[in-house]
Design an enzyme around this catalytic site. Structure first.
Site, PDB file in Angstrom:
ATOM      1  N   GLU A  45     -73.400  49.595  -9.216  1.00 48.98           N
ATOM      2  CA  GLU A  45     -72.089  49.209 -10.051  1.00 48.98           C
ATOM      3  C   GLU A  45     -72.894  48.887 -11.760  1.00 48.98           C
ATOM      4  OE1 GLU A  45     -69.592  46.092  -8.735  1.00 48.98           O
ATOM      5  OE2 GLU A  45     -68.345  47.596  -8.041  1.00 48.98           O
TER       6      GLU A  45
ATOM      7  N   LYS B  64     -58.519  52.600  -7.132  1.00 53.91           N
ATOM      8  CA  LYS B  64     -57.336  51.578  -7.056  1.00 53.91           C
ATOM      9  C   LYS B  64     -55.933  52.236  -7.753  1.00 53.91           C
ATOM     10  CE  LYS B  64     -60.512  47.697  -7.415  1.00 53.91           C
ATOM     11  NZ  LYS B  64     -61.019  46.752  -8.135  1.00 53.91           N
TER      12      LYS B  64
HETATM   13  O1  LIG Z   1     -64.206  39.058  -5.964  1.00 52.11           O
HETATM   14  P1  LIG Z   1     -63.166  40.125  -6.315  1.00 52.11           P
HETATM   15  O2  LIG Z   1     -62.418  39.964  -7.555  1.00 52.11           O
HETATM   16  O3  LIG Z   1     -62.172  40.210  -5.164  1.00 52.11           O
HETATM   17  O4  LIG Z   1     -63.848  41.549  -6.507  1.00 52.11           O
HETATM   18  C1  LIG Z   1     -64.569  42.175  -5.552  1.00 52.11           C
HETATM   19  C2  LIG Z   1     -65.062  43.373  -5.596  1.00 52.11           C
HETATM   20  O5  LIG Z   1     -64.265  44.364  -6.025  1.00 52.11           O
HETATM   21  C3  LIG Z   1     -64.153  45.047  -7.253  1.00 52.11           C
HETATM   22  O6  LIG Z   1     -63.628  46.303  -7.383  1.00 52.11           O
HETATM   23  C4  LIG Z   1     -65.519  45.327  -7.849  1.00 52.11           C
HETATM   24  O7  LIG Z   1     -65.937  46.697  -8.136  1.00 52.11           O
HETATM   25  C5  LIG Z   1     -66.798  44.603  -7.586  1.00 52.11           C
HETATM   26  O8  LIG Z   1     -67.644  44.372  -8.495  1.00 52.11           O
HETATM   27  C6  LIG Z   1     -66.210  43.098  -6.970  1.00 52.11           C
HETATM   28  O9  LIG Z   1     -67.293  42.493  -6.460  1.00 52.11           O
END
Ligand SMILES: O=P(O)(O)OC[C@H]1O[C@H](O)[C@H](O)[C@@H](O)[C@@H]1O
Length: 447
Positions: free
Chosen positions: A289, A424
C-alpha cells in the site's frame, strides 16, 4: 541497542556495494523528511516517533483493560478489523504464540479474527463456535466505516448482546477507532464502550503500536512493554543522527531500491519458521500500500520455507529473473529438539543423529540462499536473535521506517492508498448503496 543484523553480501553480486551506498545522501535526506515531517503525506507521520511517545499511563491502561477482560475467564477474544486494523495484531500474536495453543488450552484466551473477509461460511462457523464459548471482542476501524468489519460487528454485536444481555455485552466490547469521526465512534459513545483512539496521523498499516495492535496483543497475554521497548530502541537506531553506514533500515531501503532499478520488480519476504507467516502478511500490506502507486513499486510477495521450497521453489530458482529475496532469519528457536539415532536407519538420517532440527533448517537456509543467488535471485538477510516481544518490536519499526525512506526514494506518497477505493466504489454500485445511483447505472450497463 539494535539486535538486528543486515547481511547484503548475497545481493552485492547483482548490485554493487557502491551502488547501494550511493543512496546514502538520498536516504539520509528521506529520513530527515520523515522525522521533520516535510515530505509527501506528512500528515500521516505520527508513527515515526510513536514508540518513544507512548506513555507509561497508556501502557498501564491497555494492560488494565486486558486484565479486566481476561478476568472474565475468556475462551476467545474476537478481534474485528481488516487491513491495518487486523494484520499487525495477527502477525504479533501468531509470532509469539505456541503453534498449537488452540488445542493445548491455556490461561490466555485464543485470539480469533473477524471482519477480515466477507466469507459467509467463515462468519457462520465463527458464530456457531462462539455460542458455546466465553468471549469478548474488540472492534477496530480507523475510519469506522469499512464494510467488512462493520458487517461482522453488526452480526457479532447482536450475538453478544443476546448471549450476555446488553449491559454485560457493553463490558465485553472494546472499540478502537478515530477520536471523533465515523460510525463506530458514534456507536461506541452511545453504548458507552471502553474506547481507544487511533491517532489521526497514524495510518492503518503503521498502527500496530497503537491500541490497534497493543490491546489484542495484551489480551493474548504478551508483554506490550517489551514490544514497545524493542520499537523504541529501533527508533533510536534509525534516528536522523545515525549515519547511513550505521542505519540498517536506511541500508535496506537503499538495497531494495538499487535492486528494483536493476529490474528486480518483486521482493519475496522469506521466513524459515511458520510462526512468521502473518508477519509477512503485515509486511505485504505495509510495502504494497505504501509503494504500489503511480505505475511504480516493488511487488511484495512472501513464502514460508522450507514448505514453499516444495512448491514455489521451482519458480524462484528458474522462473523469470525479476525476483529478489529478503530473508528473516531467526538465530535461535525457543526450544531444542535433537534428531535421534535409529538402529535400522532406513530413512538414512543417522548422519544427522544428535544434531538439532534447527541445524538442518539453518543449512536449508544457507543452501537455499546460495542456490537462489546462483539462479539469479539476490538475497538480503535480516537476522534476529530470537522471536520474542522485544525483537518483534524492533523488526516492526525497522520495516516501517525503511518503508518510509524507500517510498520517498520512489518519489511516491507512501502514506496514502487511493487505489483501494476502486473496488469499494464498484461493490457499492453493484449493491445499490444509496448515494451510488449514477455509478449503479453505469456499472450495470457494463455487465
Ligand atoms: O481501519 P479501517 O479504517 O477500517 O481500514 C482498514 C483498512 O482498509 C482500507 O481499505 C485500507 O486499504 C487499509 O489501509 C486499511 O488498513
Amino acid at each position: 541497542m539494535n539486535n538486528i543484523k543486515l547481511d547484503m553480501e548475497k545481493a552485492f553480486s547483482f548490485v554493487s556495494r557502491d551502488e547501494v551506498f550511493a543512496w546514502k545522501e538520498t536516504m539520509e535526506k528521506n529520513n530527515v523528511a520523515l522525522h521533520e515531517k516535510t515530505g509527501k503525506g506528512n500528515d500521516f507521520l505520527g508513527w515515526v516517533n510513536l514508540p518513544t511517545a507512548i506513555t507509561e499511563e497508556h501502557l498501564s491502561d491497555v494492560e488494565e483493560t486486558a486484565a479486566r477482560l481476561r478476568s472474565k475467564k475468556l475462551d476467545i477474544f474476537v478481534v474485528i478489523g481488516i487491513g491495518g486494523s487486523y494484520l499487525g495484531a495477527k502477525a504479533v500474536v501468531d509470532a509469539l504464540s505456541d503453534s498449537f495453543a488452540h488445542l493445548k488450552g491455556s490461561d490466555a484466551p485464543h485470539i480469533l479474527f473477524a471482519g477480515q473477509n466477507i466469507g459467509e461460511d467463515y462468519l457462520y462457523e465463527l458464530r456457531e463456535l462462539l455460542k458455546g464459548k466465553e468471549y469478548a471482542m474488540a472492534v477496530i476501524s480507523k475510519s469506522g466505516t469499512t464494510t467488512e468489519p462493520a458487517l461482522a460487528f453488526r452480526l457479532l454485536r447482536q450475538d453478544i448482546e443476546e448471549k450476555y444481555g446488553v449491559e454485560e455485552a457493553r463490558q465485553r466490547i472494546v472499540a478502537i477507532t478515530d477520536e471523533s469521526k465515523g460510525a463506530l465512534r458514534t456507536l461506541a459513545n452511545t453504548e458507552g464502550y471502553k474506547t481507544y483512539v487511533i491517532p489521526d496521523d497514524v495510518g492503518g498499516r503503521y498502527s500496530v503500536l497503537t491500541p490497534v495492535g497493543l490491546v489484542p496483543i495484551a489480551v493474548a497475554g504478551f508483554d506490550v512493554r517489551a514490544l514497545v521497548q524493542g520499537a523504541r530502541d529501533m527508533e533510536k537506531a534509525s534516528d536522523v543522527n545515525v549515519p547511513f553506514e550505521e542505519n540498517l533500515a536506511a541500508q535496506y531501503a537503499a538495497a531494495r531500491n538499487s535492486l528494483y532499478k536493476s529490474g528486480k520488480k518483486i521482493e519475496i519476504l522469506v521466513n524459515f519458521t511458520p510462526k512468521l507467516h502473518y508477519f509477512s502478511e503485515w509486511w505485504k500490506q505495509l510495502y504494497g500500500e505504501s509503494e504500489g502507486k503511480e505505475g511504480k513499486g516493488i511487488y511484495p510477495a512472501s513464502v514460508d520455507f522450507t514448505s514453499d521450497l516444495h512448491s514455489m521453489g521451482q519458480y524462484i530458482q528458474e522462473g523469470e529473473r525479476i525476483l529478489f529475496e529478503t530473508v528473516i532469519s531467526i538465530a535461535n528457536p525457543d526450544n531444542e529438539v535433537r534428531i535421534p539415532e535409529d538402529k535400522d536407519n532406513l530413512d538414512k538420517l543417522n548422519y544427522l543423529a544428535g544434531k538439532r532440527v534447527d541445524e538442518v533448517n539453518k543449512m536449508a537456509e544457507l543452501g537455499t540462499a546460495l542456490a537462489h543467488m546462483d539462479g539469479g535471485v539476490p538475497n538480503i538477510r535480516v537476522e534476529v536473535p530470537k522471536i520474542d516481544e522485544y525483537n518483534i518490536g524492533q523488526l516492526i519499526y525497522f520495516f516501517e521506517i525503511a518503508c518510509g525512506m524507500s517510498g520517498y526514494a520512489l518519489e511516491v506518497n507512501p502514506f496514502d492508498q487511493p487505489g483501494v477505493e476502486a473496488y469499494k466504489k464498484n461493490m457499492f454500485a453493484l449493491l445499490e448503496k444509496p448515494g451510488f445511483e449514477e455509478e449503479t447505472k453505469k456499472i450495470k450497463s457494463r455487465l
